[in-house]
Design a protein around this motif. Structure first.
Motif, PDB file in Angstrom:
ATOM      1  N   ARG A 127       0.831  -1.209   0.000  1.00 33.28           N
ATOM      2  CA  ARG A 127       0.000   0.000   0.000  1.00 33.28           C
ATOM      3  C   ARG A 127       0.864   1.257   0.000  1.00 33.28           C
ATOM      4  O   ARG A 127       0.513   2.261  -0.627  1.00 33.28           O
ATOM      5  CB  ARG A 127      -0.920  -0.010   1.226  1.00 33.28           C
ATOM      6  CG  ARG A 127      -1.993  -1.089   1.190  1.00 33.28           C
ATOM      7  CD  ARG A 127      -2.971  -0.945   2.329  1.00 33.28           C
ATOM      8  NE  ARG A 127      -3.900  -2.075   2.385  1.00 33.28           N
ATOM      9  CZ  ARG A 127      -3.753  -3.113   3.187  1.00 33.28           C
ATOM     10  NH1 ARG A 127      -2.717  -3.168   4.028  1.00 33.28           N
ATOM     11  NH2 ARG A 127      -4.632  -4.101   3.176  1.00 33.28           N
ATOM     12  N   PRO A 130       3.072   0.827  -4.189  1.00 37.04           N
ATOM     13  CA  PRO A 130       2.415  -0.084  -5.140  1.00 37.04           C
ATOM     14  C   PRO A 130       3.346  -0.595  -6.231  1.00 37.04           C
ATOM     15  O   PRO A 130       3.077  -1.636  -6.835  1.00 37.04           O
ATOM     16  CB  PRO A 130       1.303   0.787  -5.741  1.00 37.04           C
ATOM     17  CG  PRO A 130       1.051   1.846  -4.729  1.00 37.04           C
ATOM     18  CD  PRO A 130       2.393   2.124  -4.101  1.00 37.04           C
ATOM     19  N   PRO A 134       3.478  -4.404  -9.370  1.00 36.12           N
ATOM     20  CA  PRO A 134       2.609  -3.648 -10.288  1.00 36.12           C
ATOM     21  C   PRO A 134       1.439  -4.443 -10.843  1.00 36.12           C
ATOM     22  O   PRO A 134       0.480  -3.856 -11.349  1.00 36.12           O
ATOM     23  CB  PRO A 134       3.579  -3.222 -11.407  1.00 36.12           C
ATOM     24  CG  PRO A 134       4.731  -4.162 -11.317  1.00 36.12           C
ATOM     25  CD  PRO A 134       4.860  -4.525  -9.880  1.00 36.12           C
ATOM     26  N   ASP A 135       1.491  -5.770 -10.768  1.00 34.47           N
ATOM     27  CA  ASP A 135       0.384  -6.571 -11.290  1.00 34.47           C
ATOM     28  C   ASP A 135      -0.673  -6.875 -10.238  1.00 34.47           C
ATOM     29  O   ASP A 135      -1.620  -7.618 -10.505  1.00 34.47           O
ATOM     30  CB  ASP A 135       0.898  -7.879 -11.900  1.00 34.47           C
ATOM     31  CG  ASP A 135       1.675  -8.732 -10.901  1.00 34.47           C
ATOM     32  OD1 ASP A 135       2.108  -8.188  -9.861  1.00 34.47           O
ATOM     33  OD2 ASP A 135       1.854  -9.932 -11.168  1.00 34.47           O
ATOM     34  N   ILE A 136      -0.521  -6.302  -9.038  1.00 34.52           N
ATOM     35  CA  ILE A 136      -1.529  -6.470  -7.985  1.00 34.52           C
ATOM     36  C   ILE A 136      -2.149  -5.105  -7.702  1.00 34.52           C
ATOM     37  O   ILE A 136      -1.471  -4.185  -7.260  1.00 34.52           O
ATOM     38  CB  ILE A 136      -0.924  -7.045  -6.689  1.00 34.52           C
ATOM     39  CG1 ILE A 136      -0.339  -8.431  -6.947  1.00 34.52           C
ATOM     40  CG2 ILE A 136      -1.993  -7.119  -5.598  1.00 34.52           C
ATOM     41  CD1 ILE A 136       0.338  -9.033  -5.728  1.00 34.52           C
ATOM     42  N   GLN A 137      -3.423  -4.981  -7.971  1.00 34.41           N
ATOM     43  CA  GLN A 137      -4.134  -3.727  -7.751  1.00 34.41           C
ATOM     44  C   GLN A 137      -5.303  -3.968  -6.801  1.00 34.41           C
ATOM     45  O   GLN A 137      -5.994  -4.979  -6.905  1.00 34.41           O
ATOM     46  CB  GLN A 137      -4.657  -3.165  -9.073  1.00 34.41           C
ATOM     47  CG  GLN A 137      -3.578  -2.915 -10.121  1.00 34.41           C
ATOM     48  CD  GLN A 137      -2.630  -1.805  -9.711  1.00 34.41           C
ATOM     49  OE1 GLN A 137      -3.015  -0.862  -9.024  1.00 34.41           O
ATOM     50  NE2 GLN A 137      -1.368  -1.914 -10.145  1.00 34.41           N
ATOM     51  N   GLY A 138      -5.500  -3.047  -5.848  1.00 39.69           N
ATOM     52  CA  GLY A 138      -6.672  -3.142  -4.984  1.00 39.69           C
ATOM     53  C   GLY A 138      -6.470  -3.901  -3.697  1.00 39.69           C
ATOM     54  O   GLY A 138      -7.443  -4.401  -3.119  1.00 39.69           O
ATOM     55  N   GLY A 142      -7.040  -7.540  -4.920  1.00 40.35           N
ATOM     56  CA  GLY A 142      -6.082  -7.809  -5.980  1.00 40.35           C
ATOM     57  C   GLY A 142      -5.325  -9.098  -5.742  1.00 40.35           C
ATOM     58  O   GLY A 142      -5.056  -9.857  -6.688  1.00 40.35           O
TER      59      GLY A 142
END
Length: 216
Positions: A127, A130, A134-138, A142
């Protein structure tokens, strides 16, 4: 008539038992004991470790074997491939959960409770930065989406965005509960090794299936 005699013998030795009033048969207590004894004798770690050198040669990549340790997924066997792999991690290295193929495979297939605290710490770092993954969002959503994808494919990958110049693909060694007893990871410099349909991925999945507990 032969089948009946066989069944009568199996009933006598406890391998088979009558089930209900319909005359059907089911596995008996001796069969359960036999199955439990077979599971207890299945040595996931040593059997996989012994086969790792040949696997690394066949795949043409560096192969790692990791198990769950106090600090998370920990490398316990390292077999270098024909192409030199320059990296700062080696035997005894604890791999991160979210930014390594090894960690992602564990998260997808291992029990959740042992990884909870480590995952919380890594999510907090993610958090704040980020760009670490970069391929994990949310956040947690995510991560859940990522792990669903790993389970659907049967393996996890990371590209050169995580360790410059290196890519990795990892798959689990599963026990009779379909949980990861260990994870095997292939590491190398060629991005094609983790592309869809790559030979290395097929080799990895075949190797891990051969050393996992057979499932019906």
């Amino acid at each position: 008539s032969k089948a009946h005699r066989y069944l009568a013998s199996f009933v006598q030795f406890g391998l088979v038992a009558h089930a209900g009033r319909g005359g059907d048969y089911d596995l008996g207590p001796a069969a359960v004991e036999l199955g439990l004894a077979a599971m207890a004798r299945h040595d996931f770690i040593n059997a996989t470790s012994d086969a790792l050198p040949g696997f690394a040669r066949a795949a043409g990549m560096t192969a790692l074997l990791s198990i769950w340790g106090n600090q998370g997924p920990t490398v316990v066997r390292w077999e270098r491939g024909p192409t030199p792999t320059v990296t700062s991690f080696g035997l005894g290295t604890a791999m991160p959960l979210l930014t390594s193929a090894t960690g992602r495979a564990y998260l997808a297939y291992a029990p959740k409770a042992p990884a909870r605290d480590l995952l919380t710490r890594e999510l907090d770092r993610l958090r704040q930065n980020p760009a670490l993954a970069p391929d994990i969002q949310g956040g947690e959503r995510g991560v859940d989406a990522l792990l669903c994808d790993v389970r659907a494919k049967g393996f996890a990958v990371v590209d050169g965005a995580f360790i410059t110049g290196l890519v990795a693909v990892a798959a689990p060694i599963l026990d009779w509960q379909a949980e990861a007893q260990a994870v095997v990871t292939l590491v190398g410099p060629d991005p094609a090794a983790i592309s869809p349909g790559a030979v290395a991925i097929t080799q990895l999945l075949t190797f891990c299936k051969a050393h996992s507990m057979p499932r019906g």
